[in-house]
Design a protein around this motif. Structure first.
Motif, PDB file in Angstrom:
ATOM      1  N   LYS A  71      44.006  30.335  40.931  1.00 40.53           N
ATOM      2  CA  LYS A  71      44.921  31.448  41.126  1.00 40.53           C
ATOM      3  C   LYS A  71      44.275  32.675  40.521  1.00 40.53           C
ATOM      4  CE  LYS A  71      48.992  28.558  40.777  1.00 40.53           C
ATOM      5  NZ  LYS A  71      50.243  28.322  40.041  1.00 40.53           N
ATOM      6  N   ALA A  72      44.015  33.649  41.338  1.00 42.33           N
ATOM      7  CA  ALA A  72      43.392  34.882  40.857  1.00 42.33           C
ATOM      8  C   ALA A  72      44.428  35.998  40.928  1.00 42.33           C
ATOM      9  CB  ALA A  72      42.172  35.226  41.699  1.00 42.33           C
ATOM     10  N   PHE A  73      44.785  36.541  39.792  1.00 40.58           N
ATOM     11  CA  PHE A  73      45.730  37.642  39.731  1.00 40.58           C
ATOM     12  C   PHE A  73      44.972  38.914  39.391  1.00 40.58           C
ATOM     13  CE2 PHE A  73      48.280  33.903  38.734  1.00 40.58           C
ATOM     14  CZ  PHE A  73      49.324  34.060  39.637  1.00 40.58           C
ATOM     15  N   LYS A  74      45.357  39.996  40.058  1.00 41.34           N
ATOM     16  CA  LYS A  74      44.729  41.288  39.821  1.00 41.34           C
ATOM     17  C   LYS A  74      45.727  42.219  39.150  1.00 41.34           C
ATOM     18  CE  LYS A  74      44.094  41.467  44.092  1.00 41.34           C
ATOM     19  NZ  LYS A  74      43.918  41.444  45.488  1.00 41.34           N
ATOM     20  N   LEU A  75      45.229  43.283  38.607  1.00 40.24           N
ATOM     21  CA  LEU A  75      46.065  44.285  37.972  1.00 40.24           C
ATOM     22  C   LEU A  75      47.015  44.870  39.008  1.00 40.24           C
ATOM     23  CD1 LEU A  75      46.561  45.973  35.388  1.00 40.24           C
ATOM     24  CD2 LEU A  75      44.954  47.621  36.315  1.00 40.24           C
ATOM     25  N   GLY A  76      48.300  44.861  38.707  1.00 41.15           N
ATOM     26  CA  GLY A  76      49.295  45.423  39.621  1.00 41.15           C
ATOM     27  C   GLY A  76      49.947  44.397  40.533  1.00 41.15           C
ATOM     28  N   ASP A  77      49.425  43.166  40.580  1.00 40.90           N
ATOM     29  CA  ASP A  77      50.063  42.121  41.385  1.00 40.90           C
ATOM     30  C   ASP A  77      51.428  41.791  40.811  1.00 40.90           C
ATOM     31  OD1 ASP A  77      48.034  41.838  43.179  1.00 40.90           O
ATOM     32  OD2 ASP A  77      47.187  40.036  42.273  1.00 40.90           O
ATOM     33  N   ASN A 109      40.355  33.078  29.820  1.00 39.24           N
ATOM     34  CA  ASN A 109      40.805  31.713  29.590  1.00 39.24           C
ATOM     35  C   ASN A 109      41.968  31.306  30.482  1.00 39.24           C
ATOM     36  OD1 ASN A 109      42.802  33.232  28.457  1.00 39.24           O
ATOM     37  ND2 ASN A 109      42.786  32.221  26.474  1.00 39.24           N
ATOM     38  N   GLY A 110      42.389  32.171  31.411  1.00 40.69           N
ATOM     39  CA  GLY A 110      43.468  31.851  32.341  1.00 40.69           C
ATOM     40  C   GLY A 110      44.803  32.431  31.948  1.00 40.69           C
ATOM     41  N   ALA A 111      44.876  33.087  30.807  1.00 36.40           N
ATOM     42  CA  ALA A 111      46.133  33.702  30.383  1.00 36.40           C
ATOM     43  C   ALA A 111      46.334  35.011  31.139  1.00 36.40           C
ATOM     44  CB  ALA A 111      46.117  33.958  28.880  1.00 36.40           C
ATOM     45  N   LYS A 123      56.324  43.054  27.147  1.00 40.13           N
ATOM     46  CA  LYS A 123      55.076  42.410  27.549  1.00 40.13           C
ATOM     47  C   LYS A 123      55.158  40.933  27.222  1.00 40.13           C
ATOM     48  CE  LYS A 123      52.246  46.491  27.073  1.00 40.13           C
ATOM     49  NZ  LYS A 123      51.091  47.100  26.428  1.00 40.13           N
ATOM     50  N   LEU A 124      54.671  40.113  28.126  1.00 39.28           N
ATOM     51  CA  LEU A 124      54.747  38.667  28.002  1.00 39.28           C
ATOM     52  C   LEU A 124      53.377  38.076  28.318  1.00 39.28           C
ATOM     53  CD1 LEU A 124      56.704  36.228  27.709  1.00 39.28           C
ATOM     54  CD2 LEU A 124      57.066  36.379  30.151  1.00 39.28           C
ATOM     55  N   LEU A 125      52.866  37.214  27.456  1.00 42.80           N
ATOM     56  CA  LEU A 125      51.575  36.567  27.656  1.00 42.80           C
ATOM     57  C   LEU A 125      51.827  35.107  27.998  1.00 42.80           C
ATOM     58  CD1 LEU A 125      48.502  37.053  27.441  1.00 42.80           C
ATOM     59  CD2 LEU A 125      48.629  36.196  25.134  1.00 42.80           C
ATOM     60  N   VAL A 126      51.420  34.674  29.212  1.00 44.33           N
ATOM     61  CA  VAL A 126      51.692  33.313  29.678  1.00 44.33           C
ATOM     62  C   VAL A 126      50.425  32.710  30.278  1.00 44.33           C
ATOM     63  CG1 VAL A 126      54.127  33.729  30.152  1.00 44.33           C
ATOM     64  CG2 VAL A 126      52.457  34.095  31.944  1.00 44.33           C
TER      65      VAL A 126
END
Length: 169
Positions: A71-77, A109-111, A123-126
């Motif tokens: 799963k690749a998430f980009k800024l703004g997704d 690391n995937g976070a 802000k939430l770090l998951v």
């Protein structure tokens, strides 16, 4: 049982000890040679067991990794967050996903760091495995506009692309 002598356990006959060697009238040098042969056989068994464990672990790792999707998430997704509180007891119509949230930053690391869509500074770090990419639903006007022109209708697909439906002539 014989009175006056110590009992010999059946296990002592399988695993040779000095006491069984004396009871069987083996010489000490023959006993030592037997022990060395057993130790060398034990090393071979240990090495083969370690090789077997390694091959089994490699097979399991390949099988496990086959079903993991990157799963690749980009800024703004935008992303939905899995709510693990309802993992065991989920109502029939209860949703498991919270959000949508906006992706602020991704780490190696995937976070993933998330924030709410409204202007609240939260802000939430998951872990990235708890997220699913969120696709905005289309508006009613856009939906009606697409079907008003039947020449080329695009339907958003689940994979992120779109399907084109062309009318047959």
């Amino acid at each position: 049982m014989v009175y006056g002598t110590k009992a010999m356990m059946p296990m002592e006959f399988d695993h040779k000890t000095l006491r069984t060697a004396i009871a069987l009238d083996m010489t000490l040098s023959a006993t030592q040679q037997e022990r060395l042969l057993q130790l060398s056989a034990l090393d071979k068994i240990k090495k083969s067991a370690l090789q077997h464990i390694e091959t089994i672990q490699n097979q399991r790792m390949k099988w496990h990794d086959r079903y993991i999707k990157d799963k690749a998430f980009k800024l703004g997704d935008r992303a939905l967050l899995y709510d693990s509180r309802y993992k065991d007891n989920l109502g029939k119509l209860q949703t498991r996903w919270l959000g949508p949230y906006e992706v602020i930053e991704t780490f190696s690391n995937g976070a993933v760091q998330l924030s709410t869509i409204d202007l609240v500074k939260f802000k939430l770090l998951v872990n990235g495995h708890r997220l699913r990419l969120y696709h905005k639903p289309i508006s009613k006007e856009k939906f009606l506009k697409q079907f008003a022109n039947p020449k080329n209708v695009e339907i958003p697909a689940a994979t992120g692309g779109s399907l084109s439906i062309l009318p047959s002539s």
